[in-house]
Every structure is written in structure tokens, then in C-alpha cells.
Design an enzyme around this catalytic site. Structure first.
Site, mmCIF file in Angstrom:
data_model
loop_
_atom_site.group_PDB
_atom_site.id
_atom_site.type_symbol
_atom_site.label_atom_id
_atom_site.label_comp_id
_atom_site.label_asym_id
_atom_site.label_seq_id
_atom_site.Cartn_x
_atom_site.Cartn_y
_atom_site.Cartn_z
ATOM 1 N N ARG A 15 0.809 -1.334 -0.111
ATOM 2 C CA ARG A 15 -0.067 0.017 -0.081
ATOM 3 C C ARG A 15 0.893 1.166 0.178
ATOM 4 N NH1 ARG A 15 -3.561 -2.182 4.897
ATOM 5 N NH2 ARG A 15 -1.947 -3.496 5.106
ATOM 6 N N GLU A 153 -9.613 -10.614 12.151
ATOM 7 C CA GLU A 153 -8.965 -9.707 11.153
ATOM 8 C C GLU A 153 -10.221 -8.795 10.566
ATOM 9 O OE1 GLU A 153 -5.628 -8.448 10.497
ATOM 10 O OE2 GLU A 153 -5.931 -9.442 12.505
ATOM 11 N N ASN A 168 -6.525 -4.163 17.767
ATOM 12 C CA ASN A 168 -5.331 -5.141 17.931
ATOM 13 C C ASN A 168 -4.039 -3.920 17.585
ATOM 14 O OD1 ASN A 168 -3.027 -6.744 18.233
ATOM 15 N ND2 ASN A 168 -3.497 -7.803 15.903
ATOM 16 N N ASN A 225 0.650 1.806 6.994
ATOM 17 C CA ASN A 225 0.561 0.849 5.769
ATOM 18 C C ASN A 225 0.560 1.787 4.540
ATOM 19 O OD1 ASN A 225 -0.226 -1.689 7.447
ATOM 20 N ND2 ASN A 225 -1.631 -0.456 7.886
ATOM 21 N N LYS A 332 28.734 25.478 6.877
ATOM 22 C CA LYS A 332 28.963 23.999 6.817
ATOM 23 C C LYS A 332 30.394 23.722 7.394
ATOM 24 C CE LYS A 332 31.252 21.708 4.031
ATOM 25 N NZ LYS A 332 31.952 21.285 3.113
HETATM 26 C C1 UD1 Z 1 -1.849 -6.490 11.599
HETATM 27 C C2 UD1 Z 1 -2.669 -7.465 12.484
HETATM 28 C C3 UD1 Z 1 -3.878 -6.657 12.764
HETATM 29 C C4 UD1 Z 1 -3.520 -5.508 13.667
HETATM 30 C C5 UD1 Z 1 -2.477 -4.689 12.892
HETATM 31 C C6 UD1 Z 1 -2.011 -3.271 13.554
HETATM 32 C C7 UD1 Z 1 -2.369 -9.645 11.649
HETATM 33 C C8 UD1 Z 1 -2.905 -10.609 10.964
HETATM 34 N N1 UD1 Z 1 -3.031 -8.651 11.786
HETATM 35 O O1 UD1 Z 1 -2.520 -6.216 10.479
HETATM 36 O O2 UD1 Z 1 -4.811 -7.620 13.663
HETATM 37 O O3 UD1 Z 1 -4.531 -4.615 14.024
HETATM 38 O O4 UD1 Z 1 -1.341 -5.252 12.434
HETATM 39 O O5 UD1 Z 1 -1.292 -2.506 12.940
HETATM 40 O O6 UD1 Z 1 -1.238 -9.803 12.144
HETATM 41 N N2 UD1 Z 1 4.926 -9.048 8.120
HETATM 42 C C9 UD1 Z 1 5.782 -10.057 7.779
HETATM 43 N N3 UD1 Z 1 5.479 -10.948 6.986
HETATM 44 C C10 UD1 Z 1 4.268 -11.368 6.546
HETATM 45 C C11 UD1 Z 1 3.108 -10.424 6.720
HETATM 46 C C12 UD1 Z 1 3.417 -9.138 7.323
HETATM 47 O O7 UD1 Z 1 6.973 -9.854 8.404
HETATM 48 O O8 UD1 Z 1 4.114 -12.212 5.908
HETATM 49 C C13 UD1 Z 1 5.137 -7.794 8.798
HETATM 50 C C14 UD1 Z 1 5.036 -6.627 7.971
HETATM 51 O O9 UD1 Z 1 6.043 -6.131 7.341
HETATM 52 C C15 UD1 Z 1 4.539 -5.653 9.075
HETATM 53 C C16 UD1 Z 1 3.926 -6.567 10.188
HETATM 54 O O10 UD1 Z 1 4.149 -7.737 9.869
HETATM 55 O O11 UD1 Z 1 5.540 -5.005 9.674
HETATM 56 C C17 UD1 Z 1 2.174 -6.399 10.211
HETATM 57 O O12 UD1 Z 1 1.902 -6.678 8.716
HETATM 58 P P1 UD1 Z 1 0.721 -5.891 8.038
HETATM 59 O O13 UD1 Z 1 0.325 -6.330 6.705
HETATM 60 O O14 UD1 Z 1 0.906 -4.383 8.312
HETATM 61 O O15 UD1 Z 1 -0.535 -6.233 9.100
HETATM 62 P P2 UD1 Z 1 -1.934 -5.427 9.196
HETATM 63 O O16 UD1 Z 1 -2.832 -5.659 7.975
HETATM 64 O O17 UD1 Z 1 -1.355 -3.975 9.180
HETATM 65 CA CA CA Z 2 0.391 -2.622 9.362
#
Ligand code: UD1
Ligand code: CA
Length: 446
Positions: A15, A153, A168, A225, A332
């Protein structure tokens, strides 16, 4: 209690629509990941493992530069799958784990500590917050006794579940051994076909462990995000930094127009006028004044100094006590002595300016020949005439004067006057005769 941290940073960050990995985007000049690492460290979590994607070399290098380990999550199969990737490095670790999303730059040591404290009650905890706009956050459903029932979720939530505003935050604490056992049992039967970290508490319940809730304030757990959320995080960070500096005794007439770096240090009784921008590495001592529209980066400003309006301090600018750096002056890698003044339209690069020296308007240190930088040294109490070009390397002795418009290529002895400019000649009546001749010609044409 020994503590270790896992930071999830392997997500695509789709995103953000960026070539740069999401966690390397900056808030107040520090990557998102740097903020999360700092908060964990502040909460006493010393050992940190960052989970990255296979293409995340830059993320791994950045983590390393901050003393954190990293592992590769070979495919991005969800947050639960990501946390499991850290198991190889943490095998045998027998303490409490904090697992945090890498995209929450406003998180503080305090909220991490609250999460750790809550985990002490049952062996598992999570951070939740009341959201003004719950948007796409996972929804937190509680049991009647105030523990977690389950996290849903957004994409899997029914309409009534989506109406829940307890969300969360994406930070959990758990006993390490148990955590990896629970995570190994995760399934991907959900809307996104991902292994959700958020299902770990449900598995823990079947093991007889309840998940305790630690409440955080919404501002501390904002997840980034998108670019819009990045801008929001920046605004909130700036708001927090301004409020803390005001509380510490810094005067700002229009704080909402002043922007700080994550590491800006400003002492009490500093005055900052509107529209000032601080880049990384600036310290301003008590009693200094930063006037409007100035830009500072990598600079130290001593007490009583006045900077601006419209000044630019670049890395290595060290401004002495009561010195003045005025409008359209750029400094500088230069040390400006106590009480020295450069008030107008000047460039001082790679220079040492002695105490009490006066640098006239339009003075330029010619510090660069296209290949190397050279030093200009100006002695105490020297007077540099307006529009002097100082061709470095060059020294102007203490108390010396350079005549306005000089191009100084040789060292000037202390207390001497150096004049290095064309000699003025005068032709009496020439201008009058010139005009008369031109007027004669134009009359003839009519
Ligand atoms: C996640 C939570 C959601 C919470 C939110 C808070 C889950 C399933 N959902 O959603 O409940 O409200 O964070 O901000 O956990 N990442 C990895 N590997 C992956 C996927 C993600 O390392 O395969 C990392 C991303 O880089 C990121 C973090 O995990 O830093 C969270 O992932 P993201 O996709 O941002 O989750 P959200 O949809 O925000
Ligand atoms: Ca996130």
C-alpha cells in the site's frame, strides 16, 4: 526476566507503492524500524531479531547497524509465519518474547513495558487500543472476565464485529518456548489465506493459557500501511515532540510550524521562531534563539547564539556562544567562535572563525576546487570586508582586515590590511560628456 524481541518487517508494504521497503520509510528522520527497535531497547529488550523478506538486504543492513539480528522469511505467508522464522535464532531462549509489528513508529518503551507486565499475569498478552476510527485494524473481542476471546481480522469480520472499536495494536508478549509451540499450530484458513499471528491466543486457550490485555493509547500504536498513514505518524510524532519541548521550557511562538528530527536536543530557554526545520543531529543550548525560516542539520548551537532569520546550518556547523548567523548565511563544517558575526549573505564552509571576528556581507569561502575541500582560518577579532572571496587554503590572522571586494589568495598577517581588488581610476567629466554626445545623436535621428 530475560527478554528478547521479534520485529516483523518482511511484509511487502504494497500500500506504500514504493521501491523502498516500508519499514525504511522515515518518521522524523528515523526509519520506522529504528523507532520500534528503540522502543524495545527502552523497555529493556536487548536481544532483537528482525524478520525480513529475501530481498530485504537494506533492512538487514539497517538492523545490523543498530545491533539487531535478522532472519529471512522466505515467503510472505502472514504475520504468524513471519514470527516463526525467528525461531532458528531464538532456539533455546528461555525468557519472555515481545513480538511487534515493524510498522508502528510511535510506540514507546512505556507501552511495551505495559505489554510485558500484562504477560506476567498469564504468560501471554497483547496490546489493544480504543480506535476513534478502527479502519482495517484487527478487532479485539473480549471474554466476560476481560481476557481476550479472539482477534478477528477486518477482512474476516462480520458487520457486528466490524462495529467493535477495541483494536489489535500488533504487539504481543509471551513465554518464548510456549509461543513457538503455539505458532507452529497456526493454520491459514481465512480470507487472506495467511498464517495470522492473531490466531496464536486462540491456540493458547486450548492449552489453558488466557491472553491478558494491556491497553495503549491510540497515538502510540498507529500502524503505517500507506503514505497517508506515514504523514499522520509524522504529524503525531511532531506533536508529541513539540509538546515535550514546550513542557521542558522551550519557547515556540507557533509550534505547529516547527519540525524536529527524532534526535533534536533543545535546552530550556531556547526560543524558536515560526517555520524552523531541524534535520538530524542538532543540539541547541540554553539561551540561544533560532529565528524564523531557518534550516539546521548536524549542527551545535551554543548559548546566546542567534541563528537566522533564513539561516542554513549544515553538518559540522558549530556555533559559539553569542555568535550571530544572519539571513541567507550558510555554514557547513565550520567552527564559529564566541561572539563572531556573519550577519548577511555569506557562505562559510570548511572554516574556523575566531572569537569576535566580523564577517562582512557577501563573504564566501572558496573551499572546493572540484576535487578537494580546503580550510579557511580567520583569526580572533579579524574583520572580513564585504564581498571578500577567501580562496582556501588560506589564513587571515587575528585582528587583520580584508578590504571589501578582495579576493584573498595569500595568508594575511595578524593586524594587517589586505587589499586585493582592481585599483579605482577616475575620469573627470567623462559621464557628462558621454550623455551629451548620445543626446546629440538621438536628436539627429528625429
Ligand atoms: C496486523 C494485524 C492486525 C493489527 C494490525 C496493527 C495480523 C494478521 N493482523 O494487520 O490485527 O490490527 O497489524 O497494525 O497480524 N509481515 C511480515 N511477514 C508477512 C506479513 C507481514 O513480516 O508475511 C510484517 C509486516 O512487514 C508488518 C507487520 O508484519 O510490519 C504487520 O503486517 P501488516 O500487513 O502491516 O498487517 P496489518 O494488516 O496491518
Ligand atoms: Ca500494518
Amino acid at each position: 526476566m530475560t527478554k528478547a524481541g521479534i520485529i516483523l518487517a518482511a511484509g511487502q508494504g504494497t500500500r506504500m507503492k514504493s521501491q523502498l521497503p516500508k519499514v525504511l520509510h522515515q518518521v522524523a528522520g528515523l526509519p520506522l524500524l529504528g523507532h520500534v527497535i528503540a522502543a524495545l531497547r527502552g523497555a529493556g529488550v536487548d536481544r532483537i531479531v528482525v524478520v525480513t523478506s529475501p530481498s530485504g538486504e537494506d533492512v538487514r543492513a539497517y538492523a545490523k547497524s543498530l545491533g539487531a539480528d535478522s532472519v529471512v522469511q522466505d515467503r510472505q505467508l502472514g504475520t504468524g509465519h513471519a514470527a516463526r522464522a525467528a525461531e532458528t535464532l531464538l532456539a533455546g531462549f528461555d525468557g519472555t518474547l515481545v513480538i511487534a509489528n515493524g510498522d508502528m513508529p510511535l510506540v514507546t518503551p512505556h507501552v511495551i513495558q505495559e505489554c510485558l507486565k500484562a504477560s506476567g499475569r498469564t504468560g501471554l498478552s497483547m496490546l489493544a487500543f480504543q480506535a476513534a476510527d478502527p479502519a482495517q485494524y484487527g478487532r479485539v473481542l473480549l471474554t466476560s472476565d476481560g481476557f481476550l476471546n479472539r482477534i478477528v481480522e477486518f477482512k474476516d469480520a462480520s458487520a457486528p464485529e466490524q462495529a467493535v472499536t477495541l483494536c489489535n495494536a500488533g504487539c504481543y508478549a509471551a513465554d518464548a518456548g510456549k509461543f513457538f509451540r503455539w505458532a507452529a499450530a497456526l493454520k491459514n484458513e481465512n480470507a487472506q489465506k495467511e498464517f495470522y499471528l492473531t490466531d496464536v491466543p486462540t491456540i493458547a486457550r486450548t492449552d489453558g493459557v488466557k491472553c491478558a490485555i494491556a491497553l495503549a493509547d491510540e497515538a502510540s500504536v498507529l500502524g503505517v500501511n500507506s503514505r497517508a498513514e506515514l504523514a499522520l505518524a509524522e504529524a503525531k510524532f511532531q506533536g508529541r515532540k513539540r509538546a515535550s519541548l514546550l513542557a521542558d521550557g522551550v519557547t515556540m511562538t507557533a509550534p505547529e510550524t516547527v519540525f524536529f528530527s527524532h534526535d533534536t536536543v533543545v535546552e530550556a530557554d531556547v526560543e524558536i521562531e515560526p517555520f524552523v526545520m531541524f534535520g538530524a543531529g542538532v543540539t541547541v543550548k540554553s539561551g540561544a534563539r533560532i529565528r524564523a525560516f531557518s534550516h539546521l542539520e548536524g549542527a551545535d548551537v551554543s548559548s546566546g547564539a542567534i541563528i537566522g532569520p533564513y539561516a542554513r546550518l549544515r553538518p559540522g556547523a558549530r556555533i559559539g556562544e553569542n555568535a550571530h548567523i544572519g539571513n541567507f548565511v550558510e555554514v557547513k563544517n565550520a567552527e564559529i567562535g564566541k561572539g563572531a558575526k556573519a550577519n548577511h549573505l555569506t557562505y562559510l564552509g570548511d572554516a574556523k572563525v575566531g572569537a569576535g571576528a566580523n564577517i562582512g556581507a557577501g563573504t564566501i569561502t572558496c573551499n572546493y576546487d572540484g576535487f578537494t575541500k580546503a580550510l579557511t582560518e580567520i583569526g580572533e577579532g579579524a574583520f572580513i570586508g564585504s564581498d571578500t572571496a577567501l580562496v582556501a587554503p588560506v589564513k587571515v590572522g587575528a585582528g587583520a582586515i580584508t578590504a571589501a571586494g578582495s579576493v584573498i589568495t595569500n595568508d594575511v598577517a595578524p593586524d594587517a590590511l589586505a587589499i586585493a581588488r582592481g585599483v579605482q581610476t577616475e575620469k573627470p567629466g567623462w559621464a557628462k560628456a558621454f550623455r551629451a554626445q548620445k543626446q546629440e545623436i538621438s536628436k539627429g535621428k528625429k
